[in-house]
Write an enzyme that holds these catalytic residues in place. Structure first.
Site, PDB file in Angstrom:
ATOM      1  CG  HIS A  42     -21.070  20.497 -13.312  1.00  0.00           C
ATOM      2  ND1 HIS A  42     -22.138  19.649 -13.330  1.00  0.00           N
ATOM      3  CD2 HIS A  42     -21.288  21.349 -14.348  1.00  0.00           C
ATOM      4  CE1 HIS A  42     -22.968  19.972 -14.318  1.00  0.00           C
ATOM      5  NE2 HIS A  42     -22.469  21.001 -14.954  1.00  0.00           N
ATOM      6  NE  ARG A  59     -26.436  18.281 -17.358  1.00  0.00           N
ATOM      7  CZ  ARG A  59     -25.940  19.519 -17.461  1.00  0.00           C
ATOM      8  NH1 ARG A  59     -24.643  19.717 -17.487  1.00  0.00           N
ATOM      9  NH2 ARG A  59     -26.739  20.561 -17.513  1.00  0.00           N
TER      10      ARG A  59
HETATM   11  C1  OXD Z   1     -25.162  23.851 -17.919  1.00  0.00           C
HETATM   12  C2  OXD Z   1     -24.206  23.456 -16.862  1.00  0.00           C
HETATM   13  O1  OXD Z   1     -25.989  23.050 -18.344  1.00  0.00           O
HETATM   14  O2  OXD Z   1     -23.526  24.335 -16.294  1.00  0.00           O
HETATM   15  O3  OXD Z   1     -25.085  25.001 -18.358  1.00  0.00           O
HETATM   16  O4  OXD Z   1     -24.101  22.279 -16.555  1.00  0.00           O
END
Ligand code: OXD
Length: 314
Positions: A277, A229
């Site tokens: 992402h 993240r």
């Molecule tokens: C997840 C993402 O949490 O794609 O799956 O970030």
């Protein structure tokens, strides 16, 4: 029983279509459609708008459509139903592809060869360490971390894992808790961040942590891969560490602010590899099936699987 598909950021249509196909006898609604909150028994969420689930008095479970569940905790009116996180072999395999790819690109110095190719430069260069010379350290040894560890170990990398609480692994040397974090960092040439984002891990990857990574590896400095993240990382610290030689490079799939603003100095940085992402995309085909299986098993009396601990936030 009605399932509410509460999604922002992705197109909800393929998800709703998948759920309708798998559960033809149930009602499936999306946030834009009219529905009575009292009929909703399940919610399938990805970044649902805060407070949009406030009036669902008979909700039985809230199912996250991604591996991370931090998106749920930003809702101040999150319903009090059990939260289920997705554990999907397809998503896990995609994440491991990303991690193995970027470990190999770094090991095989591909960025440098790309640059040389652009300049039509043939450099007779014999410095090519083997995977067995490279120590990878995975921060976060949940489903994703363990699978990446297994695949990296198969490639020959020396793999270690760090987790907050004690965990076993046959593929990685394990370090656990705050007491063993420094030892883990000191033996790490490639740091792979796969931690969940919680109140405890926000800003975890900062200059203090990065300065503890190994400098006695094959390339004399460490490399960072963050596919967890963006909130785990302090981007100004990463840039400072890249610029003062603390870090040799970074592959980043996630950012403090997404989409990454065009003004971010990470974009043009020669030692940074950026992806939008998408290291491990959620696929409605496979995840839809998992969600429906959970609901059907639960309705026939089985307990929900992969329940999130609200205190730990993962
Ligand atoms: C997840 C993402 O949490 O794609 O799956 O970030």
């Amino acid at each position: 029983m009605t399932l509410l598909v509460a999604i922002t950021g992705w197109d909800p249509a393929p998800w709703a279509e998948r759920f309708r196909k798998l559960m033809p006898d149930r009602r499936v609604v999306t946030l834009g459609e009219p529905y009575d909150g009292a009929d909703i028994r399940y919610v399938a969420s990805w970044k649902h708008p805060p407070r949009s689930l406030a009036n669902l008095p008979h909700l039985k479970a809230l199912l996250s459509l991604g591996a991370g569940v931090d998106h749920l905790f930003s809702d101040p009116a999150l319903p009090d139903a059990p939260i289920v996180r997705i554990v999907d072999p397809d998503l896990t395999a995609r994440m491991s592809e990303y991690v193995v790819l970027h470990c190999l690109l770094h090991l095989r110095q591909q960025r440098r060869y790309d640059h040389q190719q652009r300049n039509r430069q043939w450099v007779d260069d014999r410095l090519q360490p083997a995977a067995r010379d490279m120590r990878v350290g995975i921060l976060g040894m949940g489903e994703l971390g363990q699978d990446a560890a297994r695949k990296l170990a198969l490639m020959g990398f020396q793999v270690a894992g760090w987790s907050r609480s004690s965990k076993r692994s046959t593929d990685a040397e394990m370090f656990c808790g705050a007491d063993e974090l420094d030892l883990f960092l000191q033996r790490t040439d490639i740091l792979v961040a796969l931690l969940p984002l919680t109140r405890d891990t926000r800003g975890f990857i900062n200059a203090t942590l990065l300065r503890k990574l190994a400098h006695d590896g094959p390339f004399g400095g460490p490399y960072l891969i963050n596919a967890g993240r963006g909130g785990l990382q302090v981007e100004s610290d990463i840039l400072a560490c890249l610029n003062d030689g603390t870090l040799l490079g970074a592959a980043l799939d996630v950012f403090e602010q997404e989409p990454l603003p065009p003004s971010s100095p990470l974009w043009p940085h020669p030692a940074v590899t950026i992806t939008p992402h998408n290291a491990a995309m959620s696929d409605p085909e496979t995840i839809g099936k998992q969600v429906v299986a959970q609901i059907q098993d639960f309705e026939s009396g089985a307990p929900l699987r992969n329940i999130v601990d609200r205190d730990r936030q993962y």
